[in-house]
Structures are given as structure tokens and as C-alpha cells.
Design a protein around this motif. Structure first.
Motif, PDB file in Angstrom:
ATOM      1  N   GLU A 185       0.826  -1.208   0.000  1.00 14.68           N
ATOM      2  CA  GLU A 185       0.000   0.000   0.000  1.00 14.68           C
ATOM      3  C   GLU A 185       0.859   1.256   0.000  1.00 14.68           C
ATOM      4  N   ALA A 186       1.950   1.236   0.809  1.00 14.72           N
ATOM      5  CA  ALA A 186       2.813   2.415   0.905  1.00 14.72           C
ATOM      6  C   ALA A 186       3.364   2.779  -0.463  1.00 14.72           C
ATOM      7  N   ALA A 187       3.666   1.763  -1.272  1.00 14.28           N
ATOM      8  CA  ALA A 187       4.198   2.038  -2.605  1.00 14.28           C
ATOM      9  C   ALA A 187       3.084   2.516  -3.542  1.00 14.28           C
ATOM     10  N   LEU A 188       1.938   1.851  -3.470  1.00 13.26           N
ATOM     11  CA  LEU A 188       0.835   2.220  -4.374  1.00 13.26           C
ATOM     12  C   LEU A 188       0.372   3.649  -4.137  1.00 13.26           C
ATOM     13  N   GLU A 189       0.341   4.042  -2.857  1.00 10.65           N
ATOM     14  CA  GLU A 189      -0.128   5.389  -2.525  1.00 10.65           C
ATOM     15  C   GLU A 189       0.729   6.471  -3.147  1.00 10.65           C
ATOM     16  N   ARG A 190       1.998   6.114  -3.429  1.00  8.79           N
ATOM     17  CA  ARG A 190       2.926   7.126  -3.907  1.00  8.79           C
ATOM     18  C   ARG A 190       2.881   7.280  -5.425  1.00  8.79           C
ATOM     19  N   ILE A 191       2.086   6.455  -6.071  1.00 14.49           N
ATOM     20  CA  ILE A 191       1.969   6.572  -7.521  1.00 14.49           C
ATOM     21  C   ILE A 191       1.034   7.725  -7.855  1.00 14.49           C
ATOM     22  N   HIS A 192       1.417   8.476  -8.868  1.00 12.68           N
ATOM     23  CA  HIS A 192       0.633   9.639  -9.265  1.00 12.68           C
ATOM     24  C   HIS A 192      -0.818   9.219  -9.534  1.00 12.68           C
ATOM     25  N   PRO A 193      -1.778   9.952  -8.952  1.00 12.77           N
ATOM     26  CA  PRO A 193      -3.186   9.548  -9.099  1.00 12.77           C
ATOM     27  C   PRO A 193      -3.593   9.364 -10.568  1.00 12.77           C
ATOM     28  N   VAL A 253       5.099   5.015 -14.985  1.00 10.84           N
ATOM     29  CA  VAL A 253       4.201   5.713 -14.071  1.00 10.84           C
ATOM     30  C   VAL A 253       5.039   6.632 -13.198  1.00 10.84           C
ATOM     31  N   ARG A 254       4.410   7.707 -12.761  1.00  7.80           N
ATOM     32  CA  ARG A 254       5.131   8.650 -11.896  1.00  7.80           C
ATOM     33  C   ARG A 254       4.991   8.191 -10.452  1.00  7.80           C
ATOM     34  N   TYR A 255       6.068   8.313  -9.731  1.00 13.64           N
ATOM     35  CA  TYR A 255       6.124   7.820  -8.350  1.00 13.64           C
ATOM     36  C   TYR A 255       6.821   8.875  -7.512  1.00 13.64           C
ATOM     37  N   ARG A 256       6.166   9.228  -6.395  1.00 17.48           N
ATOM     38  CA  ARG A 256       6.778  10.243  -5.548  1.00 17.48           C
ATOM     39  C   ARG A 256       7.556   9.569  -4.422  1.00 17.48           C
ATOM     40  N   HIS A 257       8.872   9.673  -4.491  1.00 19.66           N
ATOM     41  CA  HIS A 257       9.747   9.094  -3.467  1.00 19.66           C
ATOM     42  C   HIS A 257       9.500   9.841  -2.157  1.00 19.66           C
ATOM     43  N   PRO A 258       9.608   9.134  -0.992  1.00 22.01           N
ATOM     44  CA  PRO A 258       9.385   9.823   0.288  1.00 22.01           C
ATOM     45  C   PRO A 258      10.284  11.053   0.477  1.00 22.01           C
ATOM     46  N   ASP A 259      11.413  11.133  -0.252  1.00 28.36           N
ATOM     47  CA  ASP A 259      12.244  12.329  -0.096  1.00 28.36           C
ATOM     48  C   ASP A 259      11.719  13.493  -0.924  1.00 28.36           C
TER      49      ASP A 259
END
Ligand code: C2E
Ligand code: CA
Ligand code: CA
Length: 871
Positions: free
Chosen positions: A351-359, A380-386
Motif C-alpha cells: 500500500e505504501a508504494a501504491l499510494e505514492r503513484i501519481h493519481p 508511471v510517476r512515483y513520488r519518493h518519500p524524499d
């Protein structure tokens, strides 16, 4: 190795048969039962436990219905009912009894010792003088097997127990008798079973007995005797082994070690060594027993496996990839270690990874996964926690594991770098690097797309070509940084005015384009063009300086003005040309007449060269009026071309000719001579025309002898030099020739000639010019006068220029005065002079005397002109 076939009920009261009697007899004779624990037996069961890595080991003796554990290690009761133990089965044969998993065997499954958790049992019978007294047993909590070597070893140990029993028959059992413990024959048999090395060594480490087989067989056993067992070991492994040997000796415990052993032919082989120190009752070391299994092939395979895994790990890291396995039923995911570095979330957190994918990209994910098939998600665009955005790509495949369960196995790649490189390449190919707008190539593609769409939908496409007036001058005068800043600001203003709808492009240099799609009428596009033009009126600031800058805009529309892209661009270009021609800071819409006009103009430039030789170029004169008194202060000489067919042509039509330095110089010289001649004639007839100003182009300042040309013309005609004035635009002050221009103007000033700054307010406005150069008059550009009454901005500019003139002691002349209203306004503002159709259109020289007469100009008397000129 299994139980004998004799039936035996679990709870049976076994009849005491002959064998039973023999056993009891023997036990009693040996006085073993009920005797206190003996160190000799203890050491053997410890050795057995250690050699087999078992949880428990014991020496048990069967006496009637009782199983008595003479020596034991591990969590086992000292005594049990005969029917509750394994040993009653063991003593039925001479072979080793192996029970791999007691729970699988109905004979043992319900034994108390099994219920306590022991599942593995191996026992070798203890045979003394033909009687099976009991067993040496090892037990483990986990099910397991017992290899051939180990069975043999267990038998050997059982024999050691028997030796111990026999020794107890009257002999002192304080020491083990090595020679009796393992006769050489037994070693040989042991070694032969499983490609191994078995040795005994004295406490000093010196080998006293050895057996070699398999890959080690090349070495003669005799060669080993007398060597230290450590000498057989690879030098790199010795230290470690020595240290472990010390520990084992201290604790009296066995140990295992994986090490390389010499095969006697100069090669090293990986072996699994188990060493048992045999310690005497008094704690001193009696000897070592070592057993080596050859694990060379397995180690090499493991090593190769490790290397392969490591290589894979490095390759995955280098490729910024992470592998994973997903269980579609439980939605559990397992990723490799690299994934944490790439994704920045825990390895098992889906889930933590999926949530970070651009809507916006989530739908790709859902669409890509089809049960059973391969799955491929390109980007797909992914927002790294940093905080940074990344691009991820995934390849996966659903499979079945060994148990037939569904598994999705995949690789996720970090493709950010590639995407960014693509983006950079795309920008380089499609974007203007300075402004970020579309470049020419991209604009043309956008235009083609827009046109085909408009054709399909009966829509319209308008293009606005926006050209920054006098951009070159800003660039030359204020530097490229200022020029770049100006272009960026132009882009920003365009974006502000046009909003998000239209495409914006920089086509090159100072030329911009706006593409409008939809159904906008020509009038709407013109409205937008005018709004853009108005946006340019606010000054551009750069480095604390304000740059005056206007834009000319050409508008053309599909399908009204063109059928295709090329024609549409050309039409807009013509409209732009006409906007510039009408005076800067305007927007013009394409008209078919423009095309003809341009074609005619091109033809004219060719013709004008031919015309220059004769009198084809002639000056016309436009009066300048003192607004306070109404007096004529002088005239401006404007070039006219008398065309044999088309009649009189104004400079707008041959402006291109001025671009050509050679033609510009020829026109200038021709004008100077004609004006000098006209002045001489009027003066000779007793008229006072005041001063007559000629326009000088930048090209003319290129020649150093410009003053000489003018002076010569005046002198030859016998006209005082002060009668001639010059008009220059600010552009001549700019650029590299500024110093030469200053020198030329200084010569004019010394000759008493008036110098006027033409088209003031449209170019690069710098007050320093007014201080630096000997300027007498400022001419307010006609674009400001035109809208003077309607546009408060223009009125403010006019008022400011008038104030400026006053501050610098200059006369201010308003150009293009057409109406009484404008005249009134200018007079009210304190403007000194006016020029325009209101006072008189440019007229041929022949009409000037009459004009002067009508305006009551006094006859020329010596020196009067100068007085008149200043009002
Ligand atoms: P300019 O120096 O600003 O000249 C004034 C222009 O305004 C003239 O256009 C004149 O006919 C026009 N004009 C004057 N009053 C009015 C008015 O009330 N309403 C309107 N709409 N226009 C008015 P022209 O004669 O077409 O000259 C255009 C430009 O050509 C001149 O602008 C000048 O820059 C250049 N030019 C003319 N003659 C020469 C020449 O002999 N040498 C050079 N180098 N340039 C010249
Ligand atoms: Ca002028
Ligand atoms: Ca002018």
C-alpha cells in the motif's frame, strides 16, 4: 537396519526367554546395574551427541521390564519402562535401528519420549560376549536421516561402550585405551563409506591413526602418521581452526568447521570437519578424533550460486531495478533488498508504494494487471518519500509455484534518468531554450495539427505574428543579457494576455507567434492582438533601467485568408509588414491587397537603383508651425520618388531601399543637393523658409565624410549652413558607431545646424543621449499624438516629453498633428511646435513660396531666419 521381524505387543509382559536370561546374567556379572555414573560412559555419549549433532544421547541397558540409562546427555529420564523405550527394538538385531520420524511409525508414535518431542532415534546394540545388553542411542527433536558413515560411526562408538564395559570387568577405567577404541580396520571401513578422512591424534595434535579414501586416497596413510593434523589444513583456515580447537579443548566439547584439506596431490578440497576432543576424568586431553566429509562439489556449487546471486544483485542495483513477488490472493508482496533504496518504502508494504503513484497514473496500473497473463507498465510517476518525482516501469508475469499457487513475479525499473533524458531531448527539439515556448519546428507541427482539425470540424485557426520593434537596438545598446531578459519578458506578457488556450511560440530572434484554435472570428483575433500590443506599453525594466519597447502584430486566419499552413504564415507575415509600415506598435489584419503591395515593393527596389542617376528622387516639404504664434519655423524635407508610371511614391514604399547602404547614401546625397538648391532659390526670391531639416539614416552615419557632403552641397548653392537642419532617430546613437556619430553631430552643431531627435519615445529611451549629444529639438512620435485625446497613457508620455524638453532647454515638436483638438491639447500642454496635415501636407518645392506667402512670413532679411526659427 530395521527392527527384527519378531512380533512384540506394546504392553506385553515378555516371557523371560533364553536371550533374556543371558542378558541378565551378563549384566549381573558385569555389575553394571545401579552403579553410579562413570566418566568413561559419559564421555562416549557426549561424543556421540557431538558427532551426530543430536539433542540427546544415552547408553541404555535392558533389564527385565526396565530400561536403565547408564549414561546420558540431554533432556531424557534416567529410567523408563522397557515398553516405553526404543531400545527393546534395537536389541533384537546387531544392526543399527534408525527411526527417521517416530510420528510416522505406529510402533513409536505414542511412546512418552516421542510425546515429549523426540522424533528421531538411532541406536546401535551393545553386544558383550554374544549378549545384547542394551544400546547406544542418539535422539533428536527434528526428523532426520542417518547416512552410512554415521551408522558406521555409531557402531564404532557402541563398540567403544562395549570396550568400556569390558574394561570395567576388573580393570581400572580411568583412561580410555586409544588402541582399543578404534582399531585401524574400523577406520578403514569408516573412511571407505563416504569419501572422507578419519584420524586420531594425540593431545599434541600428532596423528596416530588415519584412514583416507575417495579424493584423498592418493595419500598413503603412513605419510600422515607423525604429522600435526593442522598441517593437513589450508594455511588460510589454520588460524581459525586452531582457535576453535583451543576452545573445544577447554570446554571438552566437539565442534564443526568447514575448511580446505590437502588431497595429497597439491590440491585443496573443501571438507566439513567434525573434531571431538576426548578428555580424561581429570580434565586432561587424551586425544582428538576427527572426521571429514568431502563437501567440495557442494561448496563450489554454493559459491557459484553465491557469486551468481551477488552478480545479479549488483546488476539489479546498477540497472536501478528491484525484483518482487506478489500473491494475488493475500495481496502480500515480497521485494528484494534493493527496492528500499529505489522506492524508499518497506519491502513488504504494498500500500505504501501504491499510494505514492501519481493519481493520474493509477489507472494504468489497474489496467495492466490481467490475471494469468504478462503485465507490462511502461511508465508511471512515483513520488519518493524524499519528495522527488520518479518514473517507474514494470514487467511482470503471473506463474504457479511448486504448490500450484498463483504468484506474480516481476521487476520494477527506475527509469527516471532515461525519462529525463528523453524529456531534455524532446525540449531541445520542441522548445525554445530561452523562453520555454514552442520553437519554430514545434509551432509548425502544432499549426498543421490545428489546420487538419479545423478542416474536419469546419473550425478556424488564427495566427498572430508578434514582432518586437527595434529589438536589435536594445540588444546592441544594452547588451545581450538585456536582450534575453526582454525576450523572456515578452514571452511572459504574451502568456499573461493570451491565457492558457492558445499555443505560444518563439519563431526566432524577436519574432513570436500565437496560434488560436476554435471558432474565433477574425475580429476576435484582432482584439487579442490589440490586447497584446497594449500589454507592451508598460515599460520593460532591466538592471534598474526602463526599456521602451513596442510590438507590431500581423493577424491572419484560416480559412478566411489562406488555405494551408504555408499560405497562412505568409499572410500573417504580410499583415505584420503592413503593421510595421503603418508605424510601430500596431496590429494589422491580412488583406489581399497587401500581397500585391509587397510584390510591387520588391519590384520597386530594383527600379530605384536605375532611378537614382537622374532627378527621380525629389524632396517634398512639410511645414513646422510655432504653436504659440502660428508662425512657420521651417520645413522638413521628405524624400519622394517620381515614378514614370505610378507617379509620386512615398518612402514607405521604398523603405527597403534604405536598408541598402549604397542606395541610402545616394538618396541622402541627392536630397542634400536638391534641398540646398531649393533653399538657394527661395532665398534668392526673397522668401524666408526658416530652417529646412533633412532626415539622415543610420547608414549615412557610416561614412565619415557625411558633414563634408552636406557642407559641399550648401556651399556650392551659396546657402548658409545654419539653414539646414538634420533629423536623426535614437537608433543612430546606439551600437558600436556611437563615438563617430558624436563627432559628426559635433561638426554639424559647430556649423550652427539644428539637430532634432526624431520619433522620440519609440526607441531605446535614454536621457543620457540628450546630455551626451548636441540635440536642439525633440520630435514626439506621431503614434503618441494620434491617440493623445483618447489614451491617457499617451497623453502622459507627451506631457513627460514636453517637461523633459523644458528641463533640458530643448524645443519640442509634435509630429502628425491632424486635428484642431490635438493642436489645442498640445498648445495647452506647452508644446513648442507642431507638424502635420493640420498645418500642411508635404508639398513640392514649387508650392513652398506660396505657402510662405499665405502664412505671412516676412521677407528674408539678413540673419532673420535664426530669430524666426526660435520663435
Ligand atoms: P518621419 O521623419 O517621421 O516623417 C514624418 C512622416 O509623417 C512623413 O511620412 C510624413 O508624410 C508623415 N506625416 C506628417 N504629418 C502627418 C500627419 O498629420 N498624419 C500622418 N498620418 N502622417 C503625417 P513620409 O514622408 O512617408 O516619410 C516616412 C519616413 O521616411 C519619415 O518619417 C522618415 O523617417 C523617412 N524619410 C523620408 N524622407 C527621408 C529621407 O530623405 N532620408 C531618410 N533617411 N529618411 C527619410
Ligand atoms: Ca523626420
Ligand atoms: Ca518622425
Amino acid at each position: 537396519m530395521n527392527d527384527t521381524s519378531r512380533p512384540d505387543g506394546p504392553d506385553a509382559n515378555l516371557p523371560i526367554d533364553t536371550e533374556e536370561a543371558t542378558r541378565l546374567e551378563a549384566l549381573r556379572a558385569l555389575s553394571l546395574l545401579g552403579t553410579p555414573p562413570s566418566a568413561g560412559f559419559d564421555r562416549i555419549v557426549e561424543t556421540a551427541r557431538d558427532l551426530f549433532g543430536a539433542a540427546a544421547a544415552y547408553v541404555s541397558l535392558i533389564e527385565g521390564e526396565r530400561e536403565w540409562r547408564k549414561a546420558l546427555v540431554g533432556d531424557v529420564a534416567r529410567e523408563a519402562r522397557r515398553c516405553d523405550g526404543f531400545c527393546r527394538h534395537t536389541i533384537r538385531s546387531d544392526a543399527v535401528l534408525v527411526v527417521e520420524d517416530a510420528l510416522d511409525d505406529p510402533r513409536f508414535a505414542s511412546l512418552p519420549i516421542v510425546r515429549e518431542g523426540y522424533r528421531f532415534y538411532a541406536g546401535a546394540p551393545l553386544v558383550v560376549d554374544g549378549a545384547r545388553l542394551g544400546a547406544l542411542a542418539v535422539l533428536d527433536r527434528a526428523p532426520r536421516g542417518l547416512g552410512a558413515t554415521d551408522r558406521t560411526l555409531l557402531v564404532e562408538l557402541a563398540k567403544a561402550v562395549v570396550d568400556e564395559i569390558e574394561r570395567g570387568r576388573g580393570r581400572d577405567a580411568s583412561t580410555l585405551q586409544p588402541s582399543r577404541f578404534t582399531p585401524e580396520r574400523r577406520f578403514q571401513a569408516l573412511a571407505a563409506v563416504n569419501a572422507c578422512v578419519v584420524w586420531r591424534a594425540a593431545a599434541s595434535g600428532e596423528i596416530t591413526e588415519a584412514a583416507l579414501s575417495g579424493p584423498f586416497a592418493a595419500r598413503a596413510t603412513a605419510d600422515l602418521l607423525g604429522l600435526a593434523w593442522l598441517d593437513l589444513v589450508h594455511p588460510a583456515d589454520r588460524r581459525r581452526l586452531f582457535r576453535r580447537g583451543l576452545g573445544a579443548r577447554r570446554r571438552g566439547a566437539s565442534f564443526e568447521e568447514t575448511l580446505r584439506l590437502s588431497d595429497g596431490e597439491g590440491r585443496w578440497r573443501w571438507t566439513q570437519l567434525r573434531v571431538v576432543p576426548l578428555v580424561r576424568e581429570d580434565g586432561t586431553l587424551a586425544e582428538w578424533i576427527g572426521k571429514c566429509m568431502d563437501v567440495h562439489e557442494r561448496m563450489l556449487a554454493e559459491d557459484a550460486g553465491r557469486r551468481e546471486a551477488e552478480r545479479l544483485r549488483l546488476a539489479l542495483a546498477a540497472g536501478r531495478m528491484s525484483t518482487w513477488e506478489y500473491d494475488p490472493e493475500t495481496r502480500a508482496i515480497v521485494r528484494d533488498a534493493a527496492s528500499e533504496a529505489i522506492l524508499g518504502v518497506p519491502r513488504d508494504d504494498l500500500e505504501a508504494a501504491l499510494e505514492r503513484i501519481h493519481p493520474e497514473d493509477r489507472p494504468f496500473l489497474d489496467a495492466a494487471y490481467a490475471p494469468g497473463g504478462p503485465c507490462c507498465i511502461d511508465a508511471v510517476r512515483y513520488r519518493h518519500p524524499d519528495g522527488r518525482w520518479m518514473w517507474l516501469s514494470t514487467r511482470a508475469q503471473e506463474m504457479r509455484d511448486a504448490d500450484g499457487r498463483r504468484r506474480v513475479v516481476g521487476v520494477t525499473f527506475d527509469i527516471t534518468e532515461r525519462k529525463e533524458a528523453e524529456e531534455r531531448a524532446w525540449r531541445a527539439a520542441n522548445r525554445d531554450s530561452l523562453t520555454g515556448l514552442e520553437n519554430r519546428a514545434a509551432f509548425q507541427r502544432s499549426l498543421a495539427r490545428a489546420l487538419s482539425c479545423a478542416r474536419a470540424t469546419a473550425g478556424r485557426v488564427s495566427i498572430l505574428l508578434v514582432d518586437v520593434d527595434d529589438f536589435k537596438d536594445v540588444n546592441d545598446a544594452a547588451g545581450h543579457d538585456a536582450g534575453d531578459a526582454l525576450l523572456r519578458e515578452v514571452a511572459a506578457r504574451l502568456a499573461r494576455v493570451t491565457g492558457s488556450g492558445p499555443h505560444l511560440a518563439r519563431l526566432g530572434g524577436d519574432e513570436f507567434a500565437v496560434l488560436i484554435e476554435g471558432h474565433a472570428e477574425v475580429g476576435e483575433s484582432l482584439g487579442l492582438a490589440q490586447a497584446i500590443e497594449a500589454g507592451f506599453r508598460a515599460p520593460f525594466m532591466h538592471g534598474g533601467r526602463s526599456l521602451a519597447c513596442r510590438a507590431s502584430i500581423g493577424v491572419a486566419c484560416f480559412p478566411d485568408h489562406a488555405d494551408d499552413a504555408q499560405e497562412l504564415m505568409m499572410s500573417a507575415d504580410l499583415a505584420l509588414f503592413s503593421a510595421k509600415e503603418q508605424g510601430r506598435g500596431r496590429a494589422a489584419v491580412y488583406r489581399p491587397a497587401l500581397r500585391a503591395a509587397v510584390e510591387a515593393r520588391v519590384a520597386l527596389v530594383g527600379e530605384i537603383r536605375a532611378a537614382l542617376g537622374g532627378d527621380a528622387i525629389e524632396p517634398h516639404y512639410q511645414p513646422k508651425i510655432d504653436l504659440a504664434t502660428g508662425a512657420v519655423t521651417g520645413f522638413e524635407a521628405l524624400a519622394r520618388w517620381r515614378h514614370p508610371v505610378r507617379g509620386l511614391i512615398t518612402p514607405g514604399a521604398f523603405a527597403d531601399a534604405f536598408e541598402n547602404a549604397e542606395i541610402a547614401l545616394a538618396i541622402g546625397e541627392r536630397m542634400a543637393r536638391a534641398v540646398s538648391a531649393d533653399l538657394a532659390a527661395w532665398l534668392g526670391q526673397g522668401f524666408d523658409p526658416g530652417t529646412v531639416a533633412i532626415n539622415l539614416s543610420a547608414a549615412e552615419f557610416g561614412r565619415a565624410d557625411l558633414p563634408d557632403v552636406l557642407f559641399a552641397a550648401l556651399d556650392e548653392a551659396g546657402v548658409p549652413r545654419w539653414r539646414l537642419g538634420v533629423e536623426v532617430t535614437e537608433t543612430v546613437f546606439l551600437g558600436k558607431r556611437a563615438e563617430a556619430v558624436a563627432a559628426t553631430l559635433a561638426r554639424f552643431a559647430r556649423a550652427g545646424m539644428r539637430i532634432a531627435l526624431d520619433d522620440f519615445g519609440t526607441g531605446y529611451a535614454s536621457l543620457t543621449h540628450l546630455k551626451q549629444f548636441p540635440v536642439d529639438d525633440i520630435k514626439i512620435d506621431r503614434s503618441f499624438v494620434r491617440d493623445l485625446e483618447r489614451d491617457p497613457g499617451d497623453a502622459a508620455i507627451v506631457a513627460a516629453v514636453i517637461g523633459l524638453g523644458r528641463a533640458f532647454g530643448l524645443r519640442v515638436v509634435a509630429e502628425g498633428v491632424e486635428t484642431g483638438g490635438q493642436e489645442e491639447r498640445l498648445r495647452g500642454m506647452g508644446c513648442d511646435e507642431g507638424q502635420g496635415f493640420r498645418f500642411g501636407k508635404p508639398m513640392p518645392a514649387s508650392r513652398v513660396p506660396m505657402f510662405l506667402r499665405e502664412h505671412g512670413a516676412a521677407s528674408a532679411s539678413a540673419g532673420a531666419g535664426r530669430v524666426l526659427a526660435v520663435g
